[in-house]
Design an enzyme around this catalytic site. Structure first.
Site, PDB file in Angstrom:
ATOM      1  N   ASN A 221       0.844  -1.199   0.000  1.00 37.52           N
ATOM      2  CA  ASN A 221       0.000   0.000   0.000  1.00 37.52           C
ATOM      3  C   ASN A 221       0.879   1.248   0.000  1.00 37.52           C
ATOM      4  OD1 ASN A 221      -2.702   1.221   0.304  1.00 37.52           O
ATOM      5  ND2 ASN A 221      -1.957   1.920   2.292  1.00 37.52           N
ATOM      6  N   HIS A 257      -4.779   9.792  -1.983  1.00 33.90           N
ATOM      7  CA  HIS A 257      -4.802  11.117  -1.357  1.00 33.90           C
ATOM      8  C   HIS A 257      -4.468  12.148  -2.442  1.00 33.90           C
ATOM      9  CE1 HIS A 257      -5.272   9.583   2.665  1.00 33.90           C
ATOM     10  NE2 HIS A 257      -4.186   8.845   2.570  1.00 33.90           N
ATOM     11  N   GLU A 286      -7.415   4.790   0.590  1.00 28.60           N
ATOM     12  CA  GLU A 286      -7.449   5.931   1.523  1.00 28.60           C
ATOM     13  C   GLU A 286      -7.892   7.203   0.810  1.00 28.60           C
ATOM     14  OE1 GLU A 286      -3.808   6.377   3.762  1.00 28.60           O
ATOM     15  OE2 GLU A 286      -3.391   4.219   3.739  1.00 28.60           O
ATOM     16  N   ASP A 288      -9.212  10.632  -0.527  1.00 26.10           N
ATOM     17  CA  ASP A 288      -9.758  11.955  -0.244  1.00 26.10           C
ATOM     18  C   ASP A 288      -9.212  12.917  -1.287  1.00 26.10           C
ATOM     19  OD1 ASP A 288      -7.134  12.417   0.783  1.00 26.10           O
ATOM     20  OD2 ASP A 288      -7.801  12.119   2.838  1.00 26.10           O
TER      21      ASP A 288
END
Length: 385
Positions: A221, A257, A286, A288
């Site tokens: 990751n 991100h 993750e 955003d």
């Protein structure tokens, strides 16, 4: 820790009861529940959110959830511990484990019919002082012993309850860092102790995790790993090396991100496809999308629209690659977003501080609804591990 489920016996019901149930069914049809992200997703794709159990779930009462807990439990079918399974929170002293926050997430997930992604077992950051201080003096064997004990303890505790693990997080630095794209051997205390052959250690971490839970899908990751670039080329090579050595590597995760200060990498789907061609799962882990705000802390209408487009771009790359098993937002509301504490940007999530759904939320919902009518799977069951 036991997650027992109550068994309810079948009792005879009166004619009046039957009538009441029928009326309730009619009322439910007249006033259906609003669609949710998890509820609209293809059956073979989990839609998740990160959550900090220590902060948000220790007081959880299934009969009286607060607004945040209600949304978390209804919108998503997967949860990721934002911090509760990182070393600094979980293993603060050499012989001390604190599972309170992690257990709270596991219990919340079971109560709400959700699954959990584990995060993370090997990382250069958010390690406790005892690891950072001792790491420089460890022999490779000492480092291996500490790491193996941690992996066996943590993964073993939740064996059969966590469907995916971010086993190794942020192993490779970016090309603009000093020294260019390479393993973070100096920054990671475990890799530093085993610097003569760090890849062998990485492979063994996957083996230890697999031994502790043979059913969990095990991931690499990282951030800035969405499209095809020098960093993901290095991960592609690392994945091939680990697989050739027989390591139980099962997946590659791109964190997602993003910032509106930069463009969107249109090679994200192609990047996922090349890892899938290695036989790996892929995931957006993750997500955003942050942005610089005006003097009042507000975004422009153009920024809000572009944010929705960027979120959807990541989701489409995932939807279009059947090996993509999960799409996780890194928190769903701005009040709990990590972004303002790290960047001079904000408005990064899919809901406001007051839980107002942003256009990004509705764009994701529409794309999930349109992807597979009736929540049908994108591929026949069992085609991918």
């Amino acid at each position: 820790m036991s997650h027992s489920r109550t068994k309810i016996g079948v009792a005879a019901v009166s004619a009046a009861s039957v009538a009441a149930v029928a009326l309730a069914g009619v009322a439910a049809q007249a006033d259906p529940k609003e669609p949710t992200l998890g509820g609209e997703a293809p059956i073979d794709l989990k839609i998740g959110s990160a959550v900090w159990g220590q902060n948000e779930l220790l007081d959880y009462d299934p009969d009286d959830p607060n607004e945040f807990q209600s949304i978390l439990g209804s919108e998503f079918n997967s949860l990721t511990p934002e911090n509760d399974m990182k070393w600094s929170e979980l293993h603060p002293e050499p012989d001390v484990y604190d599972f309170s926050g992690a257990d709270a997430i596991m219990e919340f997930a079971e109560a709400n019919g959700q699954e959990v992604r584990g995060h993370t077992l090997l990382w250069h950051s958010q390690n406790p002082d005892w690891v950072n201080e001792a790491g420089g003096a460890w022999t490779c064997q000492e480092a291996r012993d500490v790491l193996e004990d941690h992996v066996a303890t943590v993964v073993g505790r939740y064996a059969g309850e966590i469907y995916e693990w971010d086993v190794a997080n942020e192993l490779i630095q970016d090309d603009w860092d000093e020294g260019g794209v390479k393993l973070r051997t100096e920054a990671n205390p475990f890799l530093k102790a085993c610097s003569e052959d760090p890849v062998a250690l990485i492979g063994d971490v996957f083996r230890w995790a697999h031994e502790a839970d043979p059913e969990a899908v095990l991931f690499l990751n990282d951030y800035n790993a969405e499209g095809i670039n020098a960093k993901t080329d290095a991960y592609y090579d690392l994945a091939q090396e680990l697989l050739a050595d027989g390591a139980p590597l099962h997946g590659f995760g791109a964190q997602g991100h993003l910032s509106l200060m930069y463009g969107f990498d249109d090679s994200m789907q192609a990047n996922f496809e090349r890892f899938a061609d290695l036989g790996l799962k892929v995931a957006v882990t993750e997500a955003d999308v942050r942005m610089p705000l005006d003097e009042n802390g507000d975004p422009t209408e153009e920024q809000i629209a572009l944010q929705a487009e960027r979120y959807d771009g990541m989701l489409q790359a995932c939807l279009n690659v059947p090996a993509c098993t999960s799409f996780t937002v890194w928190g769903f509301d701005d009040a709990r977003s990590w972004v303002p504490g790290v960047f001079d940007e904000g408005y990064a999530t899919i809901m406001t501080e007051e839980f107002e759904k942003k256009p990004a939320y509705f764009t994701l919902l529409e794309s999930l609804t349109d992807a597979t009518p009736g929540r049908s799977p994108r591929t026949p069951p069992g085609l991918n591990k």
